[in-house]
Design an enzyme around this catalytic site. Structure first.
Site, PDB file in Angstrom:
ATOM      1  N   GLU A 113      18.035  21.197 -42.293  1.00 16.96           N
ATOM      2  CA  GLU A 113      17.082  22.186 -41.765  1.00 16.96           C
ATOM      3  C   GLU A 113      17.808  23.358 -41.121  1.00 16.96           C
ATOM      4  OE1 GLU A 113      14.511  19.972 -39.175  1.00 16.96           O
ATOM      5  OE2 GLU A 113      13.729  18.788 -40.844  1.00 16.96           O
ATOM      6  N   ASP A 137      20.261  16.078 -29.420  1.00 16.33           N
ATOM      7  CA  ASP A 137      19.241  16.654 -30.300  1.00 16.33           C
ATOM      8  C   ASP A 137      17.965  16.900 -29.492  1.00 16.33           C
ATOM      9  OD1 ASP A 137      18.802  16.565 -33.673  1.00 16.33           O
ATOM     10  OD2 ASP A 137      17.016  16.719 -32.404  1.00 16.33           O
ATOM     11  N   ILE A 138      17.328  18.040 -29.727  1.00 17.05           N
ATOM     12  CA  ILE A 138      16.137  18.437 -28.966  1.00 17.05           C
ATOM     13  C   ILE A 138      14.947  17.534 -29.292  1.00 17.05           C
ATOM     14  CG2 ILE A 138      15.092  20.110 -30.565  1.00 17.05           C
ATOM     15  CD1 ILE A 138      15.016  22.082 -28.160  1.00 17.05           C
ATOM     16  N   ASN A 191      23.589  16.071 -43.287  1.00 21.22           N
ATOM     17  CA  ASN A 191      22.687  16.490 -44.351  1.00 21.22           C
ATOM     18  C   ASN A 191      23.210  17.784 -44.958  1.00 21.22           C
ATOM     19  OD1 ASN A 191      20.818  14.364 -43.864  1.00 21.22           O
ATOM     20  ND2 ASN A 191      19.959  15.509 -42.135  1.00 21.22           N
ATOM     21  N   HIS A 195      26.475  20.307 -39.105  1.00 21.05           N
ATOM     22  CA  HIS A 195      26.337  19.428 -37.945  1.00 21.05           C
ATOM     23  C   HIS A 195      26.318  17.977 -38.398  1.00 21.05           C
ATOM     24  CE1 HIS A 195      22.334  20.587 -39.349  1.00 21.05           C
ATOM     25  NE2 HIS A 195      21.918  19.377 -38.992  1.00 21.05           N
ATOM     26  N   MET A 196      26.865  17.125 -37.553  1.00 23.90           N
ATOM     27  CA  MET A 196      26.864  15.692 -37.804  1.00 23.90           C
ATOM     28  C   MET A 196      25.998  15.015 -36.757  1.00 23.90           C
ATOM     29  SD  MET A 196      30.087  13.194 -38.317  1.00 23.90           S
ATOM     30  CE  MET A 196      30.859  13.703 -36.812  1.00 23.90           C
ATOM     31  N   HIS A 197      25.040  14.224 -37.210  1.00 27.07           N
ATOM     32  CA  HIS A 197      24.180  13.472 -36.295  1.00 27.07           C
ATOM     33  C   HIS A 197      24.875  12.164 -35.919  1.00 27.07           C
ATOM     34  CE1 HIS A 197      20.307  15.620 -37.512  1.00 27.07           C
ATOM     35  NE2 HIS A 197      21.080  15.915 -38.537  1.00 27.07           N
TER      36      HIS A 197
HETATM   37  P1  5GP Z   1      19.090  18.689 -40.030  1.00 24.69           P
HETATM   38  O1  5GP Z   1      17.760  18.263 -40.569  1.00 24.69           O
HETATM   39  O2  5GP Z   1      19.389  20.151 -40.322  1.00 24.69           O
HETATM   40  O3  5GP Z   1      20.212  17.780 -40.446  1.00 24.69           O
HETATM   41  O4  5GP Z   1      18.993  18.503 -38.467  1.00 24.69           O
HETATM   42  C1  5GP Z   1      18.746  19.540 -37.576  1.00 24.69           C
HETATM   43  C2  5GP Z   1      18.560  18.902 -36.213  1.00 24.69           C
HETATM   44  O5  5GP Z   1      18.671  19.909 -35.239  1.00 24.69           O
HETATM   45  C3  5GP Z   1      17.197  18.241 -36.026  1.00 24.69           C
HETATM   46  O6  5GP Z   1      17.387  16.870 -35.680  1.00 24.69           O
HETATM   47  C4  5GP Z   1      16.560  19.044 -34.888  1.00 24.69           C
HETATM   48  O7  5GP Z   1      15.790  18.254 -34.015  1.00 24.69           O
HETATM   49  C5  5GP Z   1      17.770  19.655 -34.197  1.00 24.69           C
HETATM   50  N1  5GP Z   1      17.520  20.928 -33.545  1.00 24.69           N
HETATM   51  C6  5GP Z   1      16.891  22.012 -34.084  1.00 24.69           C
HETATM   52  N2  5GP Z   1      16.859  23.022 -33.209  1.00 24.69           N
HETATM   53  C7  5GP Z   1      17.496  22.590 -32.084  1.00 24.69           C
HETATM   54  C8  5GP Z   1      17.783  23.204 -30.823  1.00 24.69           C
HETATM   55  O8  5GP Z   1      17.442  24.358 -30.549  1.00 24.69           O
HETATM   56  N3  5GP Z   1      18.460  22.455 -29.912  1.00 24.69           N
HETATM   57  C9  5GP Z   1      18.855  21.168 -30.173  1.00 24.69           C
HETATM   58  N4  5GP Z   1      19.515  20.528 -29.206  1.00 24.69           N
HETATM   59  N5  5GP Z   1      18.598  20.559 -31.362  1.00 24.69           N
HETATM   60  C10 5GP Z   1      17.927  21.259 -32.299  1.00 24.69           C
END
Ligand code: 5GP
Length: 125
Positions: free
Chosen positions: A105, A40-41, A97, A110-112
């Site tokens: 977002e 994650d970035i 999420n 995607h799975m964290h």
């Molecule tokens: P969500 O809130 O949708 O479950 O999580 C989206 C995740 O994607 C966030 O933790 C955010 O930091 C990560 N993310 C967003 N844009 C990028 C990107 O361009 N590269 C990477 N590696 N992660 C990203």
């Protein structure tokens, strides 16, 4: 998309779709024919990795029976990655999420994988 050029890039493609087709860089830790995993970035824990399908699926609400193999692979790969990252013994959390109430977002499934520290309560009271 332009009606004149069917090859024009789909401007609705998410950043994760671009990572799958290697159009933008990511710190990829695993890749196979079904899934891709990358850091994650903006990590929220010492280890924070995202596992995504190579096939575009927007949300958990868009999953179908055809996706069973891919979703199974996402979970198994997450387990292997977590072990490789040294999280196997003390544990970690997997999070998906879904849409607005789930706090999604990026509208690409995607799975964290989060771990490397004791995580707080799963849901804020
Ligand atoms: P969500 O809130 O949708 O479950 O999580 C989206 C995740 O994607 C966030 O933790 C955010 O930091 C990560 N993310 C967003 N844009 C990028 C990107 O361009 N590269 C990477 N590696 N992660 C990203």
């Amino acid at each position: 998309m332009s009606p004149f050029n069917n090859n024009e890039a789909d401007t609705s493609e998410t950043v994760f779709g671009k990572i799958v087709r290697r159009a933008i860089d990511a710190d990829v830790v695993y890749r196979d024919e079904l899934v891709t995993a990358f850091r994650d970035i903006q990590p929220r824990a010492p280890v924070h990795i995202l596992v995504i399908p190579n096939k575009t699926i927007s949300t958990m609400d868009d999953v179908s029976e055809d996706d069973e193999e891919t979703l199974g692979r996402m979970l198994r790969v997450a387990s292997d990655i977590a072990r490789n990252e040294g999280l196997g013994e003390e544990g970690y959390r997997l999070i998906i999420n879904c849409k607005e109430h789930g706090g999604q977002e990026v509208y690409y499934l995607h799975m964290h994988i989060v771990g490397g520290t004791r995580l707080g309560r799963m849901i804020a009271q």
